[in-house]
Each structure stands twice: as C-alpha cells, then as structure tokens.
Design an enzyme around this catalytic site. Structure first.
Site, PDB file in Angstrom:
ATOM      1  N   TYR A  65     -17.764  58.203  63.905  1.00 17.37           N
ATOM      2  CA  TYR A  65     -18.349  57.354  64.915  1.00 17.37           C
ATOM      3  C   TYR A  65     -18.115  55.727  64.209  1.00 17.37           C
ATOM      4  O   TYR A  65     -18.794  55.244  63.409  1.00 17.37           O
ATOM      5  CB  TYR A  65     -19.705  57.270  65.104  1.00 17.37           C
ATOM      6  N   PRO A 225     -26.947  64.444  76.893  1.00 15.43           N
ATOM      7  CA  PRO A 225     -27.916  65.099  77.613  1.00 15.43           C
ATOM      8  C   PRO A 225     -28.464  64.537  78.884  1.00 15.43           C
ATOM      9  O   PRO A 225     -29.116  65.339  79.649  1.00 15.43           O
ATOM     10  CB  PRO A 225     -29.046  64.840  76.539  1.00 15.43           C
ATOM     11  N   GLY A 227     -26.705  63.573  81.398  1.00 11.70           N
ATOM     12  CA  GLY A 227     -25.657  63.619  82.720  1.00 11.70           C
ATOM     13  C   GLY A 227     -26.447  64.256  83.818  1.00 11.70           C
ATOM     14  O   GLY A 227     -26.959  65.455  83.754  1.00 11.70           O
TER      15      GLY A 227
END
Length: 299
Positions: A65, A225, A227
């Site tokens: 990330y 989570p 969506g």
C-alpha cells in the site's frame, strides 16, 4: 476523546488478543491508485488516531500500500502502540505503479496488472523484516500472505511464514484471496488464524470460504466490505433499510456482514475522519432478522 463505538460489534480473538470485530483497512492512506503519498497526510494520521479513539483494535495494512506509505503513516500515528491494538500487515504482492491513472478521458483502472504476486520465500522474509522496521515492531501480531503466487508451491510460501513464526517475528499467520482447498493445504503446515477474501452484499463468490471459516473458527476479513451496487439505489433493499434506521447504505452493508457470521471482521477503509466515523457507527446498527434475510436473498 475516547468513545469505543466499535466495541458494539463484539469481539474476536487473533494472536491472543481480543479485538473489536469492526476493524480499519489502511489501503486508502495513500495516493491515487494506492500509490505514493496521500493528498493530505495529516488527515490520514488523524484518521488512524480517531479509529483507535472509536474503539477500533484491528488495523489492517500491507507493504504494497503505497508501497510502504500506509505502514509508515500507521507508525507515525500510533507508535508506541496501545496494548489492545493489533497491527496486521501483508506481503506477497509487488507494485509496478498505480492501479489507477489519470488520462485525458478520465481515470483508467489497471487493476491486478499493477499488483504482481511474488511468493518466493526469500522475498516474503525480506518484506516481513522490512515491515517490522517500518512499523517499529519487534514482532507482527498478524502477518498475511497477500496472494498465493502460482509460480511457487503454496507449501513453500506458508512454510516461510511458519519459519518466521517459529523465530518469534510473527505471532499469527493469515491468508488472502484463497480457496477452501488452499486453506486446508496451508493448515497442514501452520495454524491459520485469518482469511481475507473479497466479500460483500454484491460479491459473494467467497461464500464457501466464509462458511468454511465459520465452521473452523477462522477469522474472516472481508475486503471491499461496503460494496452494495444496485441494492443501494433508490428504492432498493439497502436504501429502504437504511432509511428505516436513519442509517447510510455503507452502515447497512457493514451491519449485514457483522450479522452474517461471528467470525467476520469487516475492515472498511477511508482517508477522511468523517467517513471513518460514519463507517464505525455501523457497529451499533442492529438489523432485524427479516432485514437480514431480505439482504441475504437479494442476489
């Protein structure tokens, strides 16, 4: 001001620590395309600190990330870490650039092409050592294989994590985006504490993995989570249920996940404090059995 809202989600034990089941995913503490510095680093630091104030105890990140930026921000925000906070990180994906780029026609998503998997044992060890340094830790509570590298035997990848565990450099081992078969192959080599697969109201392709984790008591961290897709459109089931509770669609999506199984630990992410507070409030939202059933059978 400490207000442990996240604790309303209940708890789950990982690496000997009981953590609130609503966690925080730190992927968005980066620039566009999960690449480079965020637009507002100070706000990202505030987000991480506010998450802990709200009772979040599981903070999930990865070496890829940024790369590295998310881990560095977490350290700046929280080090030395509170005893009840668990920092989870991952290795096994490399980066060759942003996964979203700006063009004259708008944003273009490159997706997996920007995240090549590398699971060679020496690489996984290197990244574990570097994550320890970046995070300022002498051990990592939860270290996850970010992807299974198809070019390297799974047993070699998990075996290296087991070696790191035996050396005391990591406490618990997790997997990401795996099948039931891969979980069971990995469990022949090491205890698997968690699995992190994509799962939400509209993408239930990992339902068999979640069911397996539930039966085996393995923590399941659904990524992406919130969506909800068409279900959140005006008049849709998510929209109607959210209106009935005075909640947001994201809160309903998270509350449904929390109700789906006691091993589920959603890790919604953001780079804005206001959005964090909104997501964390989902821990206090209780859906009725009828609402849960409606959402469960909506796709």
């Amino acid at each position: 001001m400490t207000d442990p809202v996240a604790h309303a989600a209940g708890s789950f034990a990982i690496a000997g620590k009981k953590v609130a089941r609503l966690g925080f995913g730190a992927m968005r503490l980066t620039g566009l395309g999960v690449w480079g510095e965020p637009d507002d680093r100070d706000e990202c630091i505030r987000v991480v600190r506010r998450a802990v104030e709200l009772g979040v105890q599981l903070i999930d990140t990865a070496d890829s990330y940024g790369p590295y930026v998310s881990e560095e921000i977490i350290r700046e925000a929280l080090h030395p870490y509170p005893d009840d906070v668990l920092i989870a990180t991952k290795a096994g994906l490399t980066r060759n650039g942003p996964d979203v780029i700006k063009t004259a026609q708008g944003l273009v998503r490159l997706g997996p092409k920007a995240w090549p998997p590398v699971g060679r044992p020496e690489y996984l060890r290197q990244e574990a050592e570097m994550s320890l340094r970046r995070l300022g830790l002498d051990h990592i509570d939860l270290f996850q294989l970010h992807r299974v590298d198809p070019k390297v035997p799974l047993e070699d990848q998990v075996g290296e994590l087991k070696d790191l565990q035996d050396e005391g450099k990591i406490v618990a081992i997790g997997l990401s985006q795996v099948t039931v078969d891969q979980i069971e192959r990995a469990r022949r080599i090491a205890d698997i504490a968690t699995v992190q697969n994509r799962y939400n109201l509209t993408d239930r392709s990992s339902a068999d993995v979640l069911d397996h984790c539930t039966g085996e008591g393995i923590g399941f961290l659904p990524w992406a989570p919130v969506g909800a897709g068409e279900l959140a459109e005006s008049g849709g089931p998510v929209d109607r249920i959210a209106s009935a509770h005075g909640a947001t669609s994201s809160q309903v999506a998270l509350a449904w996940l929390l109700a789906r199984s006691e091993v589920v630990l959603p890790i919604p992410g953001t780079s804005k404090v206001a959005h964090l507070e909104d997501n964390t409030a989902a821990a206090q939202l209780r859906l009725s059995a009828q609402e849960i059933d409606e959402l469960t059978h909506s796709v």
